[in-house]
Design a protein around this motif. Sequence first.
Motif, mmCIF file in Angstrom:
data_model
loop_
_atom_site.group_PDB
_atom_site.id
_atom_site.type_symbol
_atom_site.label_atom_id
_atom_site.label_comp_id
_atom_site.label_asym_id
_atom_site.label_seq_id
_atom_site.Cartn_x
_atom_site.Cartn_y
_atom_site.Cartn_z
ATOM 1 N N GLN A 1 4.095 8.422 -0.718
ATOM 2 C CA GLN A 1 2.852 8.103 -0.021
ATOM 3 C C GLN A 1 2.500 6.664 -0.363
ATOM 4 O OE1 GLN A 1 0.165 11.098 -1.554
ATOM 5 N NE2 GLN A 1 0.359 12.323 0.308
ATOM 6 N N THR A 2 2.095 5.913 0.661
ATOM 7 C CA THR A 2 1.756 4.507 0.450
ATOM 8 C C THR A 2 0.307 4.242 0.830
ATOM 9 O OG1 THR A 2 2.390 3.830 2.690
ATOM 10 C CG2 THR A 2 4.113 3.799 1.008
ATOM 11 N N GLU A 3 -0.219 3.152 0.283
ATOM 12 C CA GLU A 3 -1.499 2.656 0.765
ATOM 13 C C GLU A 3 -1.222 2.122 2.167
ATOM 14 O OE1 GLU A 3 -3.205 -0.198 -1.973
ATOM 15 O OE2 GLU A 3 -2.318 0.904 -3.664
ATOM 16 N N SER A 4 -1.992 2.552 3.150
ATOM 17 C CA SER A 4 -1.662 2.237 4.542
ATOM 18 C C SER A 4 -1.507 0.743 4.799
ATOM 19 C CB SER A 4 -2.689 2.851 5.497
ATOM 20 O OG SER A 4 -3.977 2.384 5.193
ATOM 21 N N GLU A 5 -2.348 -0.070 4.183
ATOM 22 C CA GLU A 5 -2.258 -1.513 4.426
ATOM 23 C C GLU A 5 -1.068 -2.157 3.712
ATOM 24 O OE1 GLU A 5 -4.798 -0.856 0.846
ATOM 25 O OE2 GLU A 5 -4.856 -0.048 2.872
ATOM 26 N N LYS A 6 -0.411 -1.415 2.828
ATOM 27 C CA LYS A 6 0.731 -1.969 2.091
ATOM 28 C C LYS A 6 2.050 -1.270 2.451
ATOM 29 C CE LYS A 6 -2.114 -3.706 -1.569
ATOM 30 N NZ LYS A 6 -2.536 -3.630 -2.947
ATOM 31 N N HIS A 7 2.008 -0.477 3.509
ATOM 32 C CA HIS A 7 3.191 0.285 3.933
ATOM 33 C C HIS A 7 4.397 -0.629 4.192
ATOM 34 C CE1 HIS A 7 5.481 3.535 5.782
ATOM 35 N NE2 HIS A 7 5.789 2.678 6.748
ATOM 36 N N GLU A 8 4.190 -1.706 4.925
ATOM 37 C CA GLU A 8 5.284 -2.633 5.249
ATOM 38 C C GLU A 8 5.885 -3.217 3.980
ATOM 39 O OE1 GLU A 8 6.771 -3.482 8.255
ATOM 40 O OE2 GLU A 8 5.614 -1.777 8.994
#
Length: 146
Positions: free
Chosen positions: A69-76
């Motif tokens: 699971q990632t922080e959405s703004e740091k997915h890339e």
Amino acid sequence: MDDIDLEIIRSLVRNSRITLSQMSKEIAVPDATISNRLKKLEKKVIKQYTLIVDPDELGLTVTAIIIIQTESEKHENVKNELSKLQEVSEVYSVSGEYDILIKVWAHSIEELNGIMNSKVRSVEGVEDLTEMIVMERVKEGVIPPL
């Protein structure tokens, strides 16, 4: 792409070192036709010629599938950083509760633990992960079914 192109690809999948004359006999198509079609396939369909190694013979006896699971703004950032890790052979963005799935190879459980703690968990943006150790590789594919 027609049936002849698919037969050329299937032939190469079985043996990427096959000669044009052997393929010609196998597919029952002239060498020149295979050569021309192969050149076209190499421009759009065939990305590279490679080999498949036996991971056990290289001492890579531990394989893990890890969902992250990632922080959405740091997915890339997370998927790009994970893609750089030598021990990670596959990285997928997925839908559902988790955001990324990776495949990791290690020589031992201890090494896997080190990879998880010092490399994967340290990537900025990783929130949570679940690792699954592969008990048996039943089928591994390198190409989609043709």
